[in-house]
Write a protein that holds these residues in place. Sequence first.
Motif, PDB file in Angstrom:
ATOM      1  N   GLY A 188       0.800  -1.219   0.000  1.00 54.18           N
ATOM      2  CA  GLY A 188       0.000   0.000   0.000  1.00 54.18           C
ATOM      3  C   GLY A 188       0.829   1.264   0.000  1.00 54.18           C
ATOM      4  N   ASP A 189       2.138   1.154   0.284  1.00 57.11           N
ATOM      5  CA  ASP A 189       2.994   2.337   0.220  1.00 57.11           C
ATOM      6  C   ASP A 189       3.077   2.830  -1.222  1.00 57.11           C
ATOM      7  OD1 ASP A 189       3.535   2.204   2.933  1.00 57.11           O
ATOM      8  OD2 ASP A 189       5.529   1.304   2.684  1.00 57.11           O
ATOM      9  N   LEU A 190       3.269   4.121  -1.371  1.00 53.25           N
ATOM     10  CA  LEU A 190       3.464   4.691  -2.699  1.00 53.25           C
ATOM     11  C   LEU A 190       4.958   4.811  -2.956  1.00 53.25           C
ATOM     12  CD1 LEU A 190       0.785   7.539  -2.774  1.00 53.25           C
ATOM     13  CD2 LEU A 190       0.572   5.135  -3.469  1.00 53.25           C
ATOM     14  N   VAL A 191       5.390   4.397  -4.142  1.00 52.82           N
ATOM     15  CA  VAL A 191       6.796   4.531  -4.534  1.00 52.82           C
ATOM     16  C   VAL A 191       6.870   5.503  -5.709  1.00 52.82           C
ATOM     17  CG1 VAL A 191       7.550   2.307  -3.645  1.00 52.82           C
ATOM     18  CG2 VAL A 191       6.682   2.443  -5.961  1.00 52.82           C
ATOM     19  N   PHE A 192       7.928   6.303  -5.700  1.00 50.25           N
ATOM     20  CA  PHE A 192       8.064   7.389  -6.669  1.00 50.25           C
ATOM     21  C   PHE A 192       9.343   7.227  -7.467  1.00 50.25           C
ATOM     22  CE2 PHE A 192       5.505   8.757  -3.165  1.00 50.25           C
ATOM     23  CZ  PHE A 192       4.452   9.433  -3.773  1.00 50.25           C
ATOM     24  N   TYR A 193       9.277   7.679  -8.709  1.00 46.17           N
ATOM     25  CA  TYR A 193      10.399   7.619  -9.641  1.00 46.17           C
ATOM     26  C   TYR A 193      10.663   9.032 -10.138  1.00 46.17           C
ATOM     27  CZ  TYR A 193       9.161   2.696  -9.540  1.00 46.17           C
ATOM     28  OH  TYR A 193       8.871   1.416  -9.113  1.00 46.17           O
ATOM     29  N   GLY A 194      11.943   9.372 -10.298  1.00 45.85           N
ATOM     30  CA  GLY A 194      12.308  10.699 -10.773  1.00 45.85           C
ATOM     31  C   GLY A 194      13.436  11.260  -9.946  1.00 45.85           C
ATOM     32  N   ASN A 195      13.289  12.539  -9.584  1.00 52.64           N
ATOM     33  CA  ASN A 195      14.288  13.193  -8.734  1.00 52.64           C
ATOM     34  C   ASN A 195      13.556  14.061  -7.719  1.00 52.64           C
ATOM     35  OD1 ASN A 195      13.979  15.984  -9.798  1.00 52.64           O
ATOM     36  ND2 ASN A 195      14.700  15.024 -11.700  1.00 52.64           N
ATOM     37  N   PRO A 196      14.261  14.574  -6.709  1.00 53.41           N
ATOM     38  CA  PRO A 196      13.571  15.336  -5.661  1.00 53.41           C
ATOM     39  C   PRO A 196      12.768  16.537  -6.179  1.00 53.41           C
ATOM     40  CG  PRO A 196      15.769  14.750  -4.924  1.00 53.41           C
ATOM     41  CD  PRO A 196      15.682  14.366  -6.378  1.00 53.41           C
ATOM     42  N   ALA A 197      13.173  17.106  -7.298  1.00 56.40           N
ATOM     43  CA  ALA A 197      12.448  18.256  -7.844  1.00 56.40           C
ATOM     44  C   ALA A 197      11.203  17.842  -8.626  1.00 56.40           C
ATOM     45  CB  ALA A 197      13.376  19.074  -8.741  1.00 56.40           C
ATOM     46  N   PHE A 198      11.223  16.622  -9.212  1.00 50.02           N
ATOM     47  CA  PHE A 198      10.099  16.211 -10.061  1.00 50.02           C
ATOM     48  C   PHE A 198       9.949  14.690 -10.060  1.00 50.02           C
ATOM     49  CE2 PHE A 198       8.456  14.915 -14.290  1.00 50.02           C
ATOM     50  CZ  PHE A 198       7.177  15.454 -14.168  1.00 50.02           C
ATOM     51  N   ALA A 199       8.892  14.213  -9.473  1.00 50.19           N
ATOM     52  CA  ALA A 199       8.567  12.782  -9.513  1.00 50.19           C
ATOM     53  C   ALA A 199       7.704  12.564 -10.753  1.00 50.19           C
ATOM     54  CB  ALA A 199       7.830  12.359  -8.251  1.00 50.19           C
ATOM     55  N   HIS A 200       8.217  11.837 -11.719  1.00 51.03           N
ATOM     56  CA  HIS A 200       7.485  11.646 -12.975  1.00 51.03           C
ATOM     57  C   HIS A 200       6.557  10.432 -12.943  1.00 51.03           C
ATOM     58  CE1 HIS A 200       9.891   8.215 -14.368  1.00 51.03           C
ATOM     59  NE2 HIS A 200      10.933   8.853 -13.871  1.00 51.03           N
ATOM     60  N   HIS A 201       6.659   9.596 -11.892  1.00 49.53           N
ATOM     61  CA  HIS A 201       5.821   8.396 -11.845  1.00 49.53           C
ATOM     62  C   HIS A 201       5.606   7.974 -10.399  1.00 49.53           C
ATOM     63  CE1 HIS A 201       3.872   4.827 -13.367  1.00 49.53           C
ATOM     64  NE2 HIS A 201       4.688   4.035 -12.705  1.00 49.53           N
ATOM     65  N   VAL A 202       4.433   7.403 -10.123  1.00 47.91           N
ATOM     66  CA  VAL A 202       4.112   6.869  -8.804  1.00 47.91           C
ATOM     67  C   VAL A 202       3.394   5.543  -8.992  1.00 47.91           C
ATOM     68  CG1 VAL A 202       1.950   8.190  -8.655  1.00 47.91           C
ATOM     69  CG2 VAL A 202       3.024   7.331  -6.563  1.00 47.91           C
ATOM     70  N   ALA A 203       3.629   4.615  -8.069  1.00 46.50           N
ATOM     71  CA  ALA A 203       3.007   3.291  -8.128  1.00 46.50           C
ATOM     72  C   ALA A 203       2.697   2.836  -6.704  1.00 46.50           C
ATOM     73  CB  ALA A 203       3.958   2.305  -8.805  1.00 46.50           C
ATOM     74  N   ILE A 204       1.874   1.800  -6.587  1.00 47.87           N
ATOM     75  CA  ILE A 204       1.512   1.240  -5.286  1.00 47.87           C
ATOM     76  C   ILE A 204       2.306  -0.044  -5.076  1.00 47.87           C
ATOM     77  CG2 ILE A 204      -0.360   0.289  -3.873  1.00 47.87           C
ATOM     78  CD1 ILE A 204      -2.303   2.032  -5.511  1.00 47.87           C
ATOM     79  N   TYR A 205       3.068  -0.081  -3.999  1.00 50.57           N
ATOM     80  CA  TYR A 205       3.871  -1.257  -3.686  1.00 50.57           C
ATOM     81  C   TYR A 205       2.965  -2.384  -3.184  1.00 50.57           C
ATOM     82  CZ  TYR A 205       7.407  -4.253  -1.564  1.00 50.57           C
ATOM     83  OH  TYR A 205       8.201  -5.321  -1.234  1.00 50.57           O
ATOM     84  N   LEU A 206       3.199  -3.612  -3.705  1.00 49.55           N
ATOM     85  CA  LEU A 206       2.413  -4.774  -3.287  1.00 49.55           C
ATOM     86  C   LEU A 206       3.195  -5.722  -2.397  1.00 49.55           C
ATOM     87  CD1 LEU A 206       0.498  -5.741  -6.544  1.00 49.55           C
ATOM     88  CD2 LEU A 206      -0.292  -4.354  -4.626  1.00 49.55           C
ATOM     89  N   GLY A 207       4.453  -5.920  -2.698  1.00 51.86           N
ATOM     90  CA  GLY A 207       5.261  -6.896  -1.976  1.00 51.86           C
ATOM     91  C   GLY A 207       6.271  -7.497  -2.926  1.00 51.86           C
ATOM     92  N   ALA A 208       6.820  -8.647  -2.547  1.00 52.89           N
ATOM     93  CA  ALA A 208       7.854  -9.295  -3.348  1.00 52.89           C
ATOM     94  C   ALA A 208       7.335 -10.587  -3.948  1.00 52.89           C
ATOM     95  CB  ALA A 208       9.088  -9.571  -2.507  1.00 52.89           C
ATOM     96  N   LEU A 209       7.804 -10.874  -5.132  1.00 53.11           N
ATOM     97  CA  LEU A 209       7.489 -12.114  -5.822  1.00 53.11           C
ATOM     98  C   LEU A 209       8.787 -12.618  -6.427  1.00 53.11           C
ATOM     99  CD1 LEU A 209       5.231 -14.062  -6.703  1.00 53.11           C
ATOM    100  CD2 LEU A 209       4.901 -12.641  -8.709  1.00 53.11           C
ATOM    101  N   GLY A 210       9.191 -13.816  -6.050  1.00 48.21           N
ATOM    102  CA  GLY A 210      10.447 -14.360  -6.548  1.00 48.21           C
ATOM    103  C   GLY A 210      11.639 -13.518  -6.130  1.00 48.21           C
ATOM    104  N   GLY A 211      11.551 -12.868  -4.980  1.00 50.86           N
ATOM    105  CA  GLY A 211      12.651 -12.064  -4.479  1.00 50.86           C
ATOM    106  C   GLY A 211      12.706 -10.645  -5.006  1.00 50.86           C
ATOM    107  N   ALA A 212      11.773 -10.265  -5.862  1.00 55.48           N
ATOM    108  CA  ALA A 212      11.783  -8.915  -6.429  1.00 55.48           C
ATOM    109  C   ALA A 212      10.519  -8.169  -6.044  1.00 55.48           C
ATOM    110  CB  ALA A 212      11.877  -8.992  -7.951  1.00 55.48           C
ATOM    111  N   GLY A 213      10.670  -6.874  -5.779  1.00 51.54           N
ATOM    112  CA  GLY A 213       9.528  -6.044  -5.448  1.00 51.54           C
ATOM    113  C   GLY A 213       8.603  -5.873  -6.645  1.00 51.54           C
ATOM    114  N   VAL A 214       7.306  -5.778  -6.359  1.00 46.31           N
ATOM    115  CA  VAL A 214       6.301  -5.631  -7.404  1.00 46.31           C
ATOM    116  C   VAL A 214       5.402  -4.448  -7.049  1.00 46.31           C
ATOM    117  CG1 VAL A 214       4.376  -6.748  -8.610  1.00 46.31           C
ATOM    118  CG2 VAL A 214       6.309  -8.112  -7.824  1.00 46.31           C
ATOM    119  N   VAL A 215       5.091  -3.639  -8.048  1.00 45.81           N
ATOM    120  CA  VAL A 215       4.177  -2.516  -7.879  1.00 45.81           C
ATOM    121  C   VAL A 215       2.982  -2.678  -8.801  1.00 45.81           C
ATOM    122  CG1 VAL A 215       5.975  -0.904  -7.150  1.00 45.81           C
ATOM    123  CG2 VAL A 215       5.375  -1.062  -9.580  1.00 45.81           C
ATOM    124  N   LEU A 216       1.904  -2.040  -8.433  1.00 46.48           N
ATOM    125  CA  LEU A 216       0.707  -1.957  -9.269  1.00 46.48           C
ATOM    126  C   LEU A 216       0.664  -0.516  -9.759  1.00 46.48           C
ATOM    127  CD1 LEU A 216      -2.737  -3.385  -8.224  1.00 46.48           C
ATOM    128  CD2 LEU A 216      -2.486  -1.448  -9.749  1.00 46.48           C
TER     129      LEU A 216
END
Length: 195
Positions: free
Chosen positions: A140-168
Motif C-alpha cells: 500500500g505504500d506509494l513509490v516514486f520515480y524521478g528526482n527530488p524536484a520532479f517525480a514523474h511516476h508513482v506506483a503502489i507497492y504490493l510486496g515481493a514475488l520471486g525475491g523482487a519487489g512488485v508494484v501496481l
Amino acid sequence: MSMPSRIAAACAAFFLVLVVLVAAAASAVTAVATRPFAALWHAVVGDSQHLEHEFGARQYVALVASAEAHAPTRAAAEAVAFAARRIGMPYIWGGAGPVGYDCSGLTQAAYAAAGIDIPRTATEQLRSGPVKLLSRLRPGDLVFYGNPAFAHHVAIYLGALGGAGVVLDAPRPGEVIRLDPLAAGDLLAATSPAG
C-alpha cells in the motif's frame, strides 16, 4: 391470427432474442477469461543477474491477496483492493477514473476510496509525505520515480514475488493498469499515505 397465437409468437421471438443475447454475453466472457494474461501480468526481474522470470496469473492474484491481507492499515488494504480492481483498464493521460487513469490519478483514487485525500500529481503526492526508507516498504505504500524536484511516476507497492519487489501502476500511454517490477533506474522514494 388469434390473440393467444400472437402472444405465443411474441414470447417465442423474445425467447429467441434472449438466447442470442445470453450466448453473445457468454462468448464475450469466455474470450476475456481465456485470453493470454500477457497484456495484464508482466514479468518481474527476480535475480541478481537481472534475468527475467515470468510468473503466472495465479501467483499475481496471490500477491495481490497477500498485499491486502498484510497491509499495515485497513486504508492501505482498501487502496490496494481498489487499484487491483482496475487492472486492465487503460492508461489515460490526466485520467482519474472511471474509464481510465494515469499513475497519480490511480493512486489518488485508490486512497480516496479508502477515505484518505492525497494530492493529484506524483510530485505533490511525494511532497505530502511522510517519506520512508525504501528498505521498509509495506503493501500500500506509494513509490516514486524521478528526482527530488520532479517525480514523474508513482506506483503502489504490493510486496515481493520471486525475491523482487512488485508494484501496481498505470505505467504510460498505450498501456494498461498492471503489475510491474519495483526496480528502476530512477526509483526515488516512498511514502505511506495510510500512516
